[in-house]
Design an enzyme around this catalytic site. Structure first.
Site, PDB file in Angstrom:
ATOM      1  N   LYS A  40       0.802  -1.194   0.000  1.00 10.18           N
ATOM      2  CA  LYS A  40       0.000   0.000   0.000  1.00 10.18           C
ATOM      3  C   LYS A  40       0.852   1.268   0.000  1.00 10.18           C
ATOM      4  O   LYS A  40       0.396   2.339  -0.407  1.00 10.18           O
ATOM      5  CB  LYS A  40      -0.884   0.020   1.263  1.00 10.18           C
ATOM      6  CG  LYS A  40      -1.796  -1.149   1.402  1.00 10.18           C
ATOM      7  CD  LYS A  40      -2.410  -1.161   2.814  1.00 10.18           C
ATOM      8  CE  LYS A  40      -2.986  -2.507   3.113  1.00 10.18           C
ATOM      9  NZ  LYS A  40      -3.077  -2.723   4.576  1.00 10.18           N
ATOM     10  N   GLY A  41       2.094   1.139   0.478  1.00  8.18           N
ATOM     11  CA  GLY A  41       2.923   2.310   0.764  1.00  8.18           C
ATOM     12  C   GLY A  41       3.047   3.342  -0.342  1.00  8.18           C
ATOM     13  O   GLY A  41       3.123   4.535  -0.069  1.00  8.18           O
ATOM     14  N   ASP A  97       7.602   3.172  -2.313  1.00  9.83           N
ATOM     15  CA  ASP A  97       7.764   4.342  -1.449  1.00  9.83           C
ATOM     16  C   ASP A  97       9.166   4.422  -0.863  1.00  9.83           C
ATOM     17  O   ASP A  97       9.785   5.474  -0.839  1.00  9.83           O
ATOM     18  CB  ASP A  97       6.713   4.337  -0.322  1.00  9.83           C
ATOM     19  CG  ASP A  97       6.662   3.021   0.457  1.00  9.83           C
ATOM     20  OD1 ASP A  97       7.348   2.048   0.070  1.00  9.83           O
ATOM     21  OD2 ASP A  97       5.931   2.953   1.464  1.00  9.83           O
ATOM     22  N   ASP A 100      14.342  -0.258   2.149  1.00 10.20           N
ATOM     23  CA  ASP A 100      14.934  -0.347   3.483  1.00 10.20           C
ATOM     24  C   ASP A 100      15.967  -1.483   3.442  1.00 10.20           C
ATOM     25  O   ASP A 100      17.101  -1.289   3.005  1.00 10.20           O
ATOM     26  CB  ASP A 100      13.783  -0.591   4.465  1.00 10.20           C
ATOM     27  CG  ASP A 100      14.201  -0.575   5.917  1.00 10.20           C
ATOM     28  OD1 ASP A 100      14.994   0.287   6.295  1.00 10.20           O
ATOM     29  OD2 ASP A 100      13.708  -1.423   6.692  1.00 10.20           O
ATOM     30  N   ARG A 162      -0.693   7.474   6.968  1.00  6.99           N
ATOM     31  CA  ARG A 162      -0.454   7.455   5.516  1.00  6.99           C
ATOM     32  C   ARG A 162      -0.956   8.735   4.842  1.00  6.99           C
ATOM     33  O   ARG A 162      -0.443   9.147   3.818  1.00  6.99           O
ATOM     34  CB  ARG A 162      -1.173   6.266   4.871  1.00  6.99           C
ATOM     35  CG  ARG A 162      -0.605   4.901   5.234  1.00  6.99           C
ATOM     36  CD  ARG A 162      -1.208   3.855   4.302  1.00  6.99           C
ATOM     37  NE  ARG A 162      -1.072   2.483   4.796  1.00  6.99           N
ATOM     38  CZ  ARG A 162       0.000   1.717   4.603  1.00  6.99           C
ATOM     39  NH1 ARG A 162       1.037   2.186   3.950  1.00  6.99           N
ATOM     40  NH2 ARG A 162       0.023   0.486   5.065  1.00  6.99           N
TER      41      ARG A 162
END
Ligand code: IMP
Ligand code: MG
Length: 171
Positions: A40-41, A97, A100, A162
């Site tokens: 979803k990011g 998005d 990491d 968000r």
């Protein structure tokens, strides 16, 4: 909501999105661009990015989730929703998005390359290189960030934040 340090303002985000979109517009002008957005990011970032890209393009979505098996072991990436189209005719650009550890992007890249797209590249709005576990570099990166946990602009903590229009450090 807690008061915390703003990392990127709405204006900074907007100008970086424009800058990335101009580069993509230039690099893909003679190509057949298919953007694969990882939910979803990246939903807010993708929505902003594609509206600044001045090309005919197609957008599809994948839903991925990731978690760590244990502290030292490998991250596990799960595809909750896969692409349901043939990508052989397309120059595919994976949009996320943030990178990491790199597990998510690596997993999706290896998953899509098997479907033989014309080309396959990676774009991330944010990058935390100091956190990387797998050897991976995006072809296009917006902002590099330190090893801090950030939220807003699509990024969440416990499913919240968000919708915040800027990015801030969550402490
Ligand atoms: P990976 O570790 O590169 O696989 O990233 C996995 C996912 O963790 C990213 O797609 C983000 O959704 C999430 N993530 C990583 N760092 C942060 C952060 O600082 N804030 C919120 N979500 C993050
Ligand atoms: Mg993500």
């Amino acid at each position: 909501m807690k008061k915390t340090e703003v990392l990127f303002t709405k204006e900074q985000i907007k100008s970086k999105v424009k800058e990335l979109a101009q580069i993509i517009t230039n690099d893909y002008k003679d190509k057949n661009l298919l953007i694969v957005s990882l939910l979803k990011g990246s939903f807010i970032f993708t929505a902003d990015l594609v509206r600044e890209i001045d090309l005919d393009l197609r957008i599809e979505f994948m839903v991925t989730s990731s978690y760590m098996l244990s502290e030292e072991s490998k991250g596990v990436v799960k595809i909750e929703h896969d692409l349901n189209c043939d990508i052989k005719e397309y120059d595919v650009l994976i949009v996320d998005d943030i990178i990491d550890t790199g597990y998510t992007m690596e997993f999706v890249y290896n998953h899509l390359i098997k479907r033989e797209p014309k080309s396959l590249k990676m774009l991330t709005f944010l990058d935390k290189p100091s956190r990387r576990v797998v050897e991976l570099n995006a072809d296009y990166t917006g902002y590099k960030v330190e090893d801090v946990f950030i939220v807003g602009y699509g990024l969440n903590s416990g499913h919240y934040y968000r919708n915040i229009d800027h990015i801030f450090i969550f402490v």
